[in-house]
Design a protein around this motif. Structure first.
Motif, mmCIF file in Angstrom:
data_model
loop_
_atom_site.group_PDB
_atom_site.id
_atom_site.type_symbol
_atom_site.label_atom_id
_atom_site.label_comp_id
_atom_site.label_asym_id
_atom_site.label_seq_id
_atom_site.Cartn_x
_atom_site.Cartn_y
_atom_site.Cartn_z
ATOM 1 N N ARG A 207 14.857 66.643 -60.147
ATOM 2 C CA ARG A 207 15.910 65.732 -60.593
ATOM 3 C C ARG A 207 17.250 66.431 -60.739
ATOM 4 N NH1 ARG A 207 13.863 62.244 -65.619
ATOM 5 N NH2 ARG A 207 15.804 61.188 -65.090
ATOM 6 N N ALA A 208 17.353 67.657 -60.279
ATOM 7 C CA ALA A 208 18.548 68.460 -60.514
ATOM 8 C C ALA A 208 19.817 67.783 -60.010
ATOM 9 C CB ALA A 208 18.399 69.846 -59.888
ATOM 10 N N ALA A 209 19.786 67.232 -58.811
ATOM 11 C CA ALA A 209 20.992 66.628 -58.247
ATOM 12 C C ALA A 209 21.491 65.470 -59.108
ATOM 13 C CB ALA A 209 20.722 66.163 -56.819
ATOM 14 N N CYS B 38 26.000 78.138 -66.464
ATOM 15 C CA CYS B 38 24.655 77.729 -66.901
ATOM 16 C C CYS B 38 23.830 77.210 -65.734
ATOM 17 C CB CYS B 38 24.755 76.648 -67.975
ATOM 18 S SG CYS B 38 25.425 77.186 -69.556
ATOM 19 N N LEU B 39 24.459 76.455 -64.854
ATOM 20 C CA LEU B 39 23.732 75.862 -63.729
ATOM 21 C C LEU B 39 23.260 76.913 -62.742
ATOM 22 C CD1 LEU B 39 25.915 72.703 -63.039
ATOM 23 C CD2 LEU B 39 23.620 72.759 -64.040
ATOM 24 N N ASP B 40 23.942 78.048 -62.685
ATOM 25 C CA ASP B 40 23.539 79.102 -61.755
ATOM 26 C C ASP B 40 22.105 79.561 -61.996
ATOM 27 O OD1 ASP B 40 25.940 79.072 -60.441
ATOM 28 O OD2 ASP B 40 26.785 80.801 -61.489
ATOM 29 N N GLU B 41 21.612 79.412 -63.227
ATOM 30 C CA GLU B 41 20.233 79.797 -63.544
ATOM 31 C C GLU B 41 19.229 78.979 -62.731
ATOM 32 O OE1 GLU B 41 17.204 79.871 -67.418
ATOM 33 O OE2 GLU B 41 19.366 79.800 -67.741
ATOM 34 N N PHE B 42 19.635 77.790 -62.289
ATOM 35 C CA PHE B 42 18.706 76.882 -61.612
ATOM 36 C C PHE B 42 18.949 76.803 -60.105
ATOM 37 C CE2 PHE B 42 18.887 75.565 -66.026
ATOM 38 C CZ PHE B 42 17.543 75.473 -66.335
ATOM 39 N N GLY B 43 19.815 77.637 -59.577
ATOM 40 C CA GLY B 43 20.015 77.661 -58.135
ATOM 41 C C GLY B 43 21.477 77.734 -57.758
ATOM 42 N N PRO B 44 21.763 78.326 -56.611
ATOM 43 C CA PRO B 44 23.151 78.582 -56.220
ATOM 44 C C PRO B 44 23.921 77.357 -55.750
ATOM 45 C CG PRO B 44 21.637 79.289 -54.493
ATOM 46 C CD PRO B 44 20.785 78.869 -55.652
ATOM 47 N N ARG C 196 16.660 64.489 -74.516
ATOM 48 C CA ARG C 196 16.364 65.915 -74.422
ATOM 49 C C ARG C 196 17.577 66.618 -73.826
ATOM 50 N NH1 ARG C 196 11.951 66.550 -70.508
ATOM 51 N NH2 ARG C 196 11.275 68.436 -71.590
ATOM 52 N N THR C 197 17.663 67.913 -74.040
ATOM 53 C CA THR C 197 18.817 68.629 -73.519
ATOM 54 C C THR C 197 18.782 68.674 -71.994
ATOM 55 O OG1 THR C 197 17.804 70.835 -73.487
ATOM 56 C CG2 THR C 197 18.805 70.090 -75.574
ATOM 57 N N ALA C 198 19.964 68.818 -71.411
ATOM 58 C CA ALA C 198 20.048 68.951 -69.958
ATOM 59 C C ALA C 198 19.281 70.174 -69.479
ATOM 60 C CB ALA C 198 21.514 69.038 -69.530
ATOM 61 N N LEU D 54 16.286 70.097 -66.580
ATOM 62 C CA LEU D 54 16.339 70.928 -65.380
ATOM 63 C C LEU D 54 15.147 71.877 -65.306
ATOM 64 C CD1 LEU D 54 20.145 71.761 -65.243
ATOM 65 C CD2 LEU D 54 18.859 70.344 -63.629
ATOM 66 N N ALA D 55 14.739 72.413 -66.456
ATOM 67 C CA ALA D 55 13.621 73.356 -66.472
ATOM 68 C C ALA D 55 12.293 72.664 -66.186
ATOM 69 C CB ALA D 55 13.563 74.075 -67.818
ATOM 70 N N ASP D 56 12.127 71.450 -66.690
ATOM 71 C CA ASP D 56 10.840 70.766 -66.580
ATOM 72 C C ASP D 56 10.716 69.884 -65.335
ATOM 73 O OD1 ASP D 56 10.226 71.951 -68.956
ATOM 74 O OD2 ASP D 56 10.559 70.158 -70.183
#
Length: 276
Positions: A120-122, A240-246, A108-110, A114-116
């Motif tokens: 597991r983000a780190a 792109c990663l900024d969407e999921f946290g700073p 699955r895409t990264a 991250l969304a689901d």
């Protein structure tokens, strides 16, 4: 520019097969078709499914899209033994249109991971950083494709003069800007000292596929790959990663091996990306 709006739905829709060249029609007979809606960038992208065979993706278009698809075909050939990319099943140029059929990669895409599963983000970001570091370690003198900022500035100028830059698709940081303002801001940041690497060119979360163990299994959409400054890829992925946290961009730079990122280069490449 990101590939996702606030609703982020749907990602694909069922559809009928388009008119196909005869050889390609025979190759994909008996499959069901879904139109992909994420990041088409001028081309048409379809997922083709049949229960007893691997899924396939077909990308096709004419005009500028056909040229971009042909660029992707040549780059997939070069990357085939060097990096995890889709296997080419068929390519042809017919009546001014290009048709590129590839085998779907697993995972699955990264972005989906991250969304689901934010917990597991780190681990996801660490894997992305290692993958990008490995790409940038490929020998520059073996890559035949030029993708440096001077080339893309010239293409951006052509798009500006033709009125093809879509200000409505700018990132939040540049909402309200005009294409001319983006162009002038780019000019004010020159000259750029280029740290040359083999670059993906659109290293966004939707172009990276990962398995359930959090490891990257493949990368797609390599039509803009070539020798360029390393921050070209870092800027797009960090944005792109900024969407999921700073904090995720700092994790990315750490995994990649950069202690103090060059903020000016990050800004330059994001500005340049607004032109495409």
């Amino acid at each position: 520019m990101t590939d996702h709006d606030a609703s982020d739905a749907p990602r694909e829709v069922p559809t009928e097969a388009p008119d196909l060249p005869p050889a390609l029609h025979a190759r994909v007979a008996g499959r069901t078709w879904h139109r992909n809606l994420v990041g088409e960038a001028g081309a048409h992208v379809h997922r083709l499914h049949r229960p007893d065979a691997p899924a396939l993706y077909l990308k096709h278009g004419d005009g500028d899209a056909a040229s971009a698809i042909a660029d992707e075909f040549t780059r997939l050939q070069w990357f085939a033994d060097r990096w995890p990319v889709p296997r080419i099943e068929h390519f042809e140029w017919s009546d001014g249109a290009a048709w590129l059929l590839t085998r779907a990669l697993p995972g699955r895409t990264a972005y989906e991971w991250l969304a689901d599963d934010p917990a597991r983000a780190a681990a996801v970001v660490a894997s992305l950083g290692r993958l990008l570091r490995d790409l940038h370690a490929l020998p520059v003198d073996t890559c035949p494709f030029n993708a440096n900022h001077r080339l893309h500035l010239d293409l951006a100028r052509q798009r500006l003069e033709a009125g093809l830059i879509d200000a409505g698709d700018f990132d939040d940081a540049r909402q309200g800007w005009t294409p001319q303002q983006v162009w002038e801001a780019l000019g004010a940041m020159l000259p750029l000292a280029e740290d040359r690497v083999v670059s993906h060119g659109d290293f966004s979360l939707d172009n990276i596929l990962m398995n359930g163990d959090g490891e990257v299994v493949g990368v797609i959409d390599l039509g803009r790959a070539g020798i360029a400054d390393r921050y070209r890829d870092l800027a797009i992925l960090a944005n792109c990663l900024d969407e999921f946290g700073p904090t995720l961009r700092d994790m990315l730079f750490s995994a990649y091996g950069i202690a103090e990122p060059d903020l000016s280069k990050l800004d330059f490449h994001l500005l340049l990306d607004e032109c495409f």
